[in-house]
Design a protein around this motif. Structure first.
Motif, PDB file in Angstrom:
ATOM      1  N   SER A   1       2.937 -47.936  -2.864  1.00 43.49           N
ATOM      2  CA  SER A   1       3.134 -46.977  -3.944  1.00 43.49           C
ATOM      3  C   SER A   1       1.833 -46.685  -4.671  1.00 43.49           C
ATOM      4  O   SER A   1       0.957 -47.543  -4.792  1.00 43.49           O
ATOM      5  CB  SER A   1       4.182 -47.503  -4.922  1.00 43.49           C
ATOM      6  N   VAL A   2       1.744 -45.459  -5.184  1.00 45.98           N
ATOM      7  CA  VAL A   2       0.577 -45.004  -5.943  1.00 45.98           C
ATOM      8  C   VAL A   2       1.037 -44.723  -7.357  1.00 45.98           C
ATOM      9  O   VAL A   2       1.852 -43.824  -7.589  1.00 45.98           O
ATOM     10  CB  VAL A   2      -0.045 -43.755  -5.303  1.00 45.98           C
ATOM     11  N   LEU A   3       0.510 -45.489  -8.325  1.00 45.52           N
ATOM     12  CA  LEU A   3       0.961 -45.407  -9.714  1.00 45.52           C
ATOM     13  C   LEU A   3      -0.218 -45.068 -10.616  1.00 45.52           C
ATOM     14  O   LEU A   3      -1.072 -45.914 -10.895  1.00 45.52           O
ATOM     15  CB  LEU A   3       1.598 -46.736 -10.144  1.00 45.52           C
ATOM     16  N   ALA A   4      -0.254 -43.833 -11.074  1.00 45.86           N
ATOM     17  CA  ALA A   4      -1.330 -43.382 -11.963  1.00 45.86           C
ATOM     18  C   ALA A   4      -0.828 -43.401 -13.400  1.00 45.86           C
ATOM     19  O   ALA A   4       0.195 -42.778 -13.718  1.00 45.86           O
ATOM     20  CB  ALA A   4      -1.779 -41.980 -11.581  1.00 45.86           C
ATOM     21  N   GLY A   5      -1.555 -44.093 -14.266  1.00 46.25           N
ATOM     22  CA  GLY A   5      -1.161 -44.120 -15.671  1.00 46.25           C
ATOM     23  C   GLY A   5      -1.370 -42.796 -16.360  1.00 46.25           C
ATOM     24  O   GLY A   5      -0.720 -42.498 -17.365  1.00 46.25           O
ATOM     25  N   ASP A   6      -2.284 -41.969 -15.816  1.00 49.02           N
ATOM     26  CA  ASP A   6      -2.519 -40.648 -16.388  1.00 49.02           C
ATOM     27  C   ASP A   6      -2.100 -39.577 -15.385  1.00 49.02           C
ATOM     28  O   ASP A   6      -0.941 -39.227 -15.312  1.00 49.02           O
ATOM     29  CB  ASP A   6      -3.981 -40.502 -16.794  1.00 49.02           C
ATOM     30  N   ASP A   7      -3.025 -39.062 -14.569  1.00 47.12           N
ATOM     31  CA  ASP A   7      -2.655 -38.016 -13.630  1.00 47.12           C
ATOM     32  C   ASP A   7      -3.118 -38.347 -12.224  1.00 47.12           C
ATOM     33  O   ASP A   7      -3.975 -39.202 -12.002  1.00 47.12           O
ATOM     34  CB  ASP A   7      -3.190 -36.646 -14.081  1.00 47.12           C
ATOM     35  N   LEU A   8      -2.542 -37.654 -11.251  1.00 47.06           N
ATOM     36  CA  LEU A   8      -2.792 -37.903  -9.840  1.00 47.06           C
ATOM     37  C   LEU A   8      -3.272 -36.618  -9.177  1.00 47.06           C
ATOM     38  O   LEU A   8      -2.705 -35.545  -9.392  1.00 47.06           O
ATOM     39  CB  LEU A   8      -1.511 -38.384  -9.161  1.00 47.06           C
TER      40      LEU A   8
ATOM     41  N   VAL B   1      -4.998 -47.888 -27.567  1.00 46.21           N
ATOM     42  CA  VAL B   1      -5.490 -46.670 -26.916  1.00 46.21           C
ATOM     43  C   VAL B   1      -5.388 -46.829 -25.405  1.00 46.21           C
ATOM     44  O   VAL B   1      -5.795 -47.853 -24.847  1.00 46.21           O
ATOM     45  CB  VAL B   1      -6.955 -46.383 -27.314  1.00 46.21           C
ATOM     46  N   TYR B   2      -4.847 -45.811 -24.736  1.00 46.43           N
ATOM     47  CA  TYR B   2      -4.726 -45.866 -23.287  1.00 46.43           C
ATOM     48  C   TYR B   2      -6.015 -45.352 -22.655  1.00 46.43           C
ATOM     49  O   TYR B   2      -6.527 -44.296 -23.015  1.00 46.43           O
ATOM     50  CB  TYR B   2      -3.543 -45.030 -22.803  1.00 46.43           C
ATOM     51  N   LYS B   3      -6.542 -46.111 -21.693  1.00 43.81           N
ATOM     52  CA  LYS B   3      -7.794 -45.776 -21.031  1.00 43.81           C
ATOM     53  C   LYS B   3      -7.553 -45.589 -19.531  1.00 43.81           C
ATOM     54  O   LYS B   3      -6.723 -46.264 -18.934  1.00 43.81           O
ATOM     55  CB  LYS B   3      -8.829 -46.883 -21.240  1.00 43.81           C
ATOM     56  N   GLY B   4      -8.344 -44.682 -18.937  1.00 41.36           N
ATOM     57  CA  GLY B   4      -8.293 -44.492 -17.490  1.00 41.36           C
ATOM     58  C   GLY B   4      -6.968 -43.915 -17.039  1.00 41.36           C
ATOM     59  O   GLY B   4      -6.356 -43.085 -17.700  1.00 41.36           O
ATOM     60  N   GLY B   5      -6.544 -44.354 -15.868  1.00 40.64           N
ATOM     61  CA  GLY B   5      -5.256 -43.938 -15.359  1.00 40.64           C
ATOM     62  C   GLY B   5      -5.282 -42.773 -14.396  1.00 40.64           C
ATOM     63  O   GLY B   5      -4.233 -42.341 -13.913  1.00 40.64           O
ATOM     64  N   LYS B   6      -6.474 -42.273 -14.058  1.00 43.02           N
ATOM     65  CA  LYS B   6      -6.557 -41.172 -13.101  1.00 43.02           C
ATOM     66  C   LYS B   6      -6.724 -41.741 -11.688  1.00 43.02           C
ATOM     67  O   LYS B   6      -7.543 -42.631 -11.460  1.00 43.02           O
ATOM     68  CB  LYS B   6      -7.742 -40.258 -13.425  1.00 43.02           C
ATOM     69  N   ILE B   7      -5.954 -41.212 -10.751  1.00 38.48           N
ATOM     70  CA  ILE B   7      -6.100 -41.582  -9.339  1.00 38.48           C
ATOM     71  C   ILE B   7      -6.377 -40.310  -8.551  1.00 38.48           C
ATOM     72  O   ILE B   7      -5.616 -39.339  -8.627  1.00 38.48           O
ATOM     73  CB  ILE B   7      -4.845 -42.287  -8.802  1.00 38.48           C
ATOM     74  N   ASN B   8      -7.477 -40.333  -7.787  1.00 44.17           N
ATOM     75  CA  ASN B   8      -7.883 -39.191  -6.980  1.00 44.17           C
ATOM     76  C   ASN B   8      -7.985 -39.649  -5.533  1.00 44.17           C
ATOM     77  O   ASN B   8      -8.881 -40.412  -5.170  1.00 44.17           O
ATOM     78  CB  ASN B   8      -9.231 -38.649  -7.470  1.00 44.17           C
TER      79      ASN B   8
ATOM     80  N   ALA C   1       1.886 -40.943 -15.109  1.00 44.27           N
ATOM     81  CA  ALA C   1       2.565 -41.164 -16.393  1.00 44.27           C
ATOM     82  C   ALA C   1       2.020 -40.325 -17.544  1.00 44.27           C
ATOM     83  O   ALA C   1       2.608 -40.323 -18.627  1.00 44.27           O
ATOM     84  CB  ALA C   1       2.492 -42.646 -16.764  1.00 44.27           C
ATOM     85  N   ASN C   2       0.860 -39.634 -17.353  1.00 46.64           N
ATOM     86  CA  ASN C   2       0.375 -38.703 -18.372  1.00 46.64           C
ATOM     87  C   ASN C   2       0.142 -39.379 -19.726  1.00 46.64           C
ATOM     88  O   ASN C   2       0.443 -38.838 -20.777  1.00 46.64           O
ATOM     89  CB  ASN C   2       1.383 -37.557 -18.531  1.00 46.64           C
ATOM     90  N   LEU C   3      -0.412 -40.613 -19.697  1.00 40.77           N
ATOM     91  CA  LEU C   3      -0.547 -41.398 -20.922  1.00 40.77           C
ATOM     92  C   LEU C   3      -1.884 -41.204 -21.635  1.00 40.77           C
ATOM     93  O   LEU C   3      -2.078 -41.732 -22.722  1.00 40.77           O
ATOM     94  CB  LEU C   3      -0.350 -42.887 -20.602  1.00 40.77           C
ATOM     95  N   ALA C   4      -2.825 -40.489 -21.035  1.00 45.50           N
ATOM     96  CA  ALA C   4      -4.136 -40.295 -21.663  1.00 45.50           C
ATOM     97  C   ALA C   4      -3.996 -39.394 -22.888  1.00 45.50           C
ATOM     98  O   ALA C   4      -3.061 -38.601 -23.011  1.00 45.50           O
ATOM     99  CB  ALA C   4      -5.122 -39.700 -20.676  1.00 45.50           C
ATOM    100  N   SER C   5      -4.956 -39.527 -23.802  1.00 51.10           N
ATOM    101  CA  SER C   5      -4.909 -38.731 -25.032  1.00 51.10           C
ATOM    102  C   SER C   5      -5.131 -37.257 -24.763  1.00 51.10           C
ATOM    103  O   SER C   5      -4.643 -36.399 -25.505  1.00 51.10           O
ATOM    104  CB  SER C   5      -5.954 -39.249 -26.026  1.00 51.10           C
ATOM    105  N   ILE C   6      -5.878 -36.921 -23.688  1.00 49.74           N
ATOM    106  CA  ILE C   6      -6.107 -35.522 -23.325  1.00 49.74           C
ATOM    107  C   ILE C   6      -5.704 -35.352 -21.864  1.00 49.74           C
ATOM    108  O   ILE C   6      -6.541 -35.364 -20.955  1.00 49.74           O
ATOM    109  CB  ILE C   6      -7.582 -35.103 -23.535  1.00 49.74           C
ATOM    110  N   PRO C   7      -4.423 -35.201 -21.586  1.00 53.38           N
ATOM    111  CA  PRO C   7      -3.980 -35.091 -20.196  1.00 53.38           C
ATOM    112  C   PRO C   7      -4.390 -33.765 -19.575  1.00 53.38           C
ATOM    113  O   PRO C   7      -4.472 -32.734 -20.258  1.00 53.38           O
ATOM    114  CB  PRO C   7      -2.458 -35.196 -20.309  1.00 53.38           C
TER     115      PRO C   7
END
Length: 618
Positions: A547-554, A530-537, A569-575
């Motif tokens: 570089s700024v690398l967000a596993g989910d959204d930015l 399961v992919y967790k986190g990944g949001k960068i604000n 990368a939009n990897l979260a289960s609910i992007p």
């Protein structure tokens, strides 16, 4: 019994026949021997040719093995993992060799030491003979710098993107924005030369781009000027939008707009529009449409008002008002209009997993239920190991051997707070969140278990979190490679805490770049499957050098400048999608030596290699 003269003559005639038969049989025998010898020699020659051809085919197959090994060496583990099964390999400089990928396994720790294992079927051909060889290789390290060749976009977003405010992308040919999803935007957007989206693009306001390309529909409104608009589906223009070059695989609808050159495979429908040159495989329906140059229309041409055409041809029918004599077109039966359909490009999908970077970090921050523990690696004056983060009063933020501050057992202070009484670190166990705020920290790669808030201060660090990251206050972060030798290896605030993987004793003038050091912020990771986190604000005021690398959204807001690549990368289960707003700049100009924003692979610090694991004839 007596023989007569007749009998004697008969015997003489028979004796002559016997001689002839004997000579005939002898000749046939000799002929058989000669032809047998010829057949034998030819058989030997054919066998020799076959053996030679087979040998040459085998040599070509082994030449293919070496060519593939050298190619994998250049690719490295990261790029080799992008090969796909059944992919055909071509050998442009070698004839008689072909190959197909049959197996790809990234991070193979059993056979490849964590590298990428790749299997091929290689065929060598010569003189009608074929040799099929199965070969399996191991590729390690990270080959090449794709950013240097423009293959890596400056902004790479998986999922939908919302644009707003003032967005600028500055640099060279690398300043491409790629969105694997839809794009919506309005307001004042300038400075983006190249936007590519796999979904629909909808833009309004005073937006201006050099090149828009969509695998879906494009809808433009407002008063912007576009150099090139390309859609694999339909294009709609409204307001005061002007386009120099417009190409659509589908239809084009426009009103009160101007297009210098329009190419449409589908129909064109316009109001009071102006077109320089027009080509379509469909039909045209215009109302006060002005085509100042040439029009080539494979179907019908209809003008319901006072429009005009300078010159042109149509293949179907022409319909105008009886009093309108300004449509100067000629019918050409079966008129062929050549328009090359647009095709999609390969979109590089971004990805990020904080897990592999943990082993490369100089400081790993974790909460064990009651204490903050810090694992230290490759820091001068601190032995590798696990320490407690302790202190009180004027002795805060120390690495200690025990879970209480003691001058005898505490080794070093790793962060400077706003004052001697302020700590840099706070941890909320309920939220699994770290808050760091101070003036500066010991340089190096930081890795956090959970979420992180990077507050005010100037940091010469790479921030990596297994959860999400947000910034607060006035934050300036320099990724370690960007920070350079002076700020990393001779840092005046922490002169003894030198990250030895970046600072080599053998070179006292130049930083030793490590791939992780190209990252300013990296967030998100796998927990099991399961992919967790990944949001960068990035909020408030941010100066980001890396570089700024967000596993989910930015999400960007406030005033943000990023000197490096940006990806989500939009990897979260609910992007939820990414948003670039307020004042955001991506600046790839004047990047320092040793900083390569395209090279952020967690495995790329290992030397490149490609070896043949095993092979067999098939």
């Amino acid at each position: 019994m007596a023989f007569t003269q007749g009998h004697i003559c008969a015997r003489r005639r028979q004796r002559g026949i016997s001689s002839v038969l004997f000579m005939l049989l002898s000749g046939l025998s000799l002929g058989a021997m000669v032809f047998g010898a010829i057949y034998y020699v030819r058989g030997l020659q054919s066998q020799s040719v076959t053996v030679h051809a087979q040998t040459q085919a085998q040599l070509k197959a082994w030449s293919g093995v070496e060519a593939l090994r050298q190619h994998l060496y250049q690719l490295g583990a990261t790029e080799a993992a992008k090969l796909s099964v059944n992919q055909v390999v071509t050998f442009s400089a070698l004839s008689g060799i072909s190959a197909t990928v049959v197996d790809v396994l990234a991070a193979d720790s059993v056979n490849c030491g964590g590298g990428t294992r790749v299997g091929f079927n290689i065929t060598g051909s010569s003189g009608g003979a074929n040799s099929l060889l199965a070969a399996t290789f191991c590729a390690k390290g990270n080959g090449g710098t794709p950013g240097a060749t423009g293959k890596v976009p400056a902004v790479n977003i998986k999922g939908n993107l919302q644009l707003g405010g003032d967005l600028k992308v500055q640099g060279d040919a690398q300043t491409k924005v790629v969105v694997d999803g839809t794009v919506n935007g309005s307001g004042s957007l300038t400075g983006i030369s190249n936007l590519y989206a796999t979904g629909d693009i909808t833009l309004g306001g005073s937006v201006g781009f050099d090149l828009l390309f969509s695998e879906g529909n494009i809808n433009l409104s407002g008063s912007a000027l576009y150099s090139s608009v390309q859609s694999m589906k339909n294009v709609s223009l409204s307001g005061g939008v002007s386009v120099a070059s417009l190409t659509a695989n589908g239809t084009v609808t426009m009103s009160s707009n101007s297009v210098t050159a329009l190419n449409s495979i589908g129909n064109v429908t316009t109001g009071s529009a102006t077109i320089g040159t027009l080509k379509t495989k469909g039909s045209v329906v215009g109302s006060n449409l002005t085509v100042s140059g040439d029009a080539q229309v494979a179907g019908n041409y209809t003008e319901s008002s006072n429009g005009s055409v300078g010159s042109g041809n149509y293949g179907g029918s022409l319909s105008t008002q009886t009093w309108n004599t300004k449509v100067n077109m000629t019918r050409v039966a079966n008129l062929a209009v050549n328009i090359t359909p647009l095709t999609s490009s390969t979109v590089t999908t971004p990805a990020f997993d904080a897990g592999p970077y943990k082993a490369l970090a100089n400081y790993v921050f974790e909460w064990d239920g009651s204490d903050i523990k810090v694992t230290v690696n490759n820091v001068n004056s601190i032995p590798n190991g696990i320490y407690f983060l302790e202190g009180s009063g004027q002795t805060r933020d120390y690495l200690c051997k025990t879970n209480s501050y003691n001058a005898a057992t505490c080794l070093a202070k790793i962060c400077s707070g706003y004052s001697t009484s302020n700590t840099c670190f706070a941890y909320d166990n309920a939220k699994k969140k770290w808050t760091i705020a101070g003036t500066t920290m010991a340089p190096g790669v930081l890795w956090f278990e959970g979420d992180v808030e990077a507050g005010s201060g100037t940091y010469y660090n790479t921030w990596i979190a297994s959860g999400s990251i947000n910034t607060a206050g006035t934050n300036s972060t320099y990724a370690v490679n960007y920070a350079g030798y002076a700020n990393t290896c001779t840092n005046t605030a922490f002169p003894t805490l030198v990250p030895t993987n970046f600072c080599k004793a053998s070179d006292t003038s130049k930083l030793q770049p490590v791939s992780a050091g190209n990252i300013a912020y990296g967030a998100g990771g796998l927990v099991g499957t399961v992919y967790k986190g990944g949001k960068i604000n990035l909020s408030a005021s941010n100066d980001v050098y890396g570089s700024v690398l967000a596993g989910d959204d930015l999400t960007t807001s406030g005033s943000t400048v990023v000197h490096g690549y940006v990806s989500a990368a939009n990897l979260a289960s609910i992007p939820t999608g990414s948003s670039l707003g307020a004042s955001t700049s991506i600046d790839l100009r004047n990047l320092p030596s040793g900083f390569d924003p395209s090279n952020t692979a967690a495995t790329s610090s290992a030397p490149m290699s490609a070896t043949l694991l095993w092979s067999r004839y098939r």
